[in-house]
Design a protein around this motif. Structure first.
Motif, mmCIF file in Angstrom:
data_model
loop_
_atom_site.group_PDB
_atom_site.id
_atom_site.type_symbol
_atom_site.label_atom_id
_atom_site.label_comp_id
_atom_site.label_asym_id
_atom_site.label_seq_id
_atom_site.Cartn_x
_atom_site.Cartn_y
_atom_site.Cartn_z
ATOM 1 N N GLY A 40 -4.276 2.440 8.897
ATOM 2 C CA GLY A 40 -4.720 2.361 8.885
ATOM 3 C C GLY A 40 -5.976 3.065 7.383
ATOM 4 N N GLY A 42 -8.188 2.254 4.371
ATOM 5 C CA GLY A 42 -9.895 2.055 4.840
ATOM 6 C C GLY A 42 -10.569 2.564 5.980
ATOM 7 N N SER A 43 -9.513 3.589 6.276
ATOM 8 C CA SER A 43 -9.996 4.696 7.354
ATOM 9 C C SER A 43 -9.099 5.899 6.794
ATOM 10 N N TRP A 44 -8.934 6.055 5.415
ATOM 11 C CA TRP A 44 -8.205 7.566 5.483
ATOM 12 C C TRP A 44 -9.154 8.932 5.088
ATOM 13 N N ASN A 45 -8.634 9.813 4.942
ATOM 14 C CA ASN A 45 -10.069 10.688 4.196
ATOM 15 C C ASN A 45 -10.209 10.261 2.772
ATOM 16 N N ASN A 48 -9.372 5.456 -0.377
ATOM 17 C CA ASN A 48 -9.496 3.856 0.198
ATOM 18 C C ASN A 48 -9.858 2.971 -0.849
ATOM 19 N N GLY A 96 -5.146 11.703 6.972
ATOM 20 C CA GLY A 96 -6.198 11.104 8.090
ATOM 21 C C GLY A 96 -5.399 10.010 8.286
ATOM 22 N N SER A 98 -3.221 7.442 9.868
ATOM 23 C CA SER A 98 -2.735 6.620 11.066
ATOM 24 C C SER A 98 -2.208 4.964 11.618
ATOM 25 N N ASN A 119 -1.062 14.791 9.020
ATOM 26 C CA ASN A 119 -1.938 12.562 9.278
ATOM 27 C C ASN A 119 -1.496 12.556 11.330
#
Length: 189
Positions: A40, A42-45, A48, A96, A98, A119
């Motif tokens: 994921g 680009g959507s990490w905490n 990115n 974060g 996923s 995570n």
């Protein structure tokens, strides 16, 4: 398209370093890009890939010193990555992530520590991780992993620390993995 396809497209078409496949960093840069897209990115905490790949966005204030992923900096400077002769440590705990852990990590032959705890990773633990003969630390606890613990992890002759609790794993610990505790004297959870 698949994470592998995205990573392939990135390294051939977008990566500002424009490495040739014969370059020693090509494979590890590709594998880390697969990890990014599989989990994921680009959507990490934190950390990115920036919209402008030539940006050297600093993530050090939030994570550990390093640049954002998929930038023009060497992959060993990306936040959460440490290197010696090759990638030796991946530390992306609590970031974060996923998605799934990619089997391509098996190609990081110098990897000593894989720290992905805290995570939202799903899927199974890749059996291919058993090929990482230098791996001493495997920390995957507090994710959403399913399935059984791969018996192939019993081949991790350098393993000293294994954390798998707080997942949705089933079955029992394979005997080859249990035997590592007596062989290495390490801590297995």
């Amino acid at each position: 398209t698949t994470p592998q396809g995205k990573a392939f497209e990135w390294i051939l078409d977008t990566d500002p370093l424009r490495l040739a496949p014969a370059d020693g960093s090509f494979v590890q840069r590709f594998v880390l890009a697969v990890l990014y897209f599989s989990t994921g990115g680009g959507s990490w905490n934190r950390c990115n890939a920036p919209i402008n790949v030539n940006s050297l966005s600093d993530c050090g204030l939030f994570f550990r010193i390093g640049s954002a992923w998929l930038t023009n900096s060497p992959e060993c400077d990306w936040s959460g990555i440490s290197c010696g002769d090759g990638v030796t440590r991946i530390d992306l705990r609590g970031n974060g992530l996923s998605g799934t852990i990619p089997s391509e990590l098996q190609h990081l032959a110098d990897l000593v520590s894989l720290d992905l705890f805290g995570n939202q990773l799903t899927g199974t633990i890749p059996a291919e991780l058993g090929a990482l003969s230098s791996l001493a630390v495997l920390s995957l606890f507090d994710n959403r992993l399913i399935g059984t613990i791969p018996a192939e992890l019993g081949a991790l002759s350098s393993l000293e620390f294994l954390e798998l609790e707080f997942n949705n794993l089933s079955g029992s610990m394979p005997s080859d993995v249990c035997n590592l505790r007596t062989t290495n004297g390490g801590l297995l959870f």
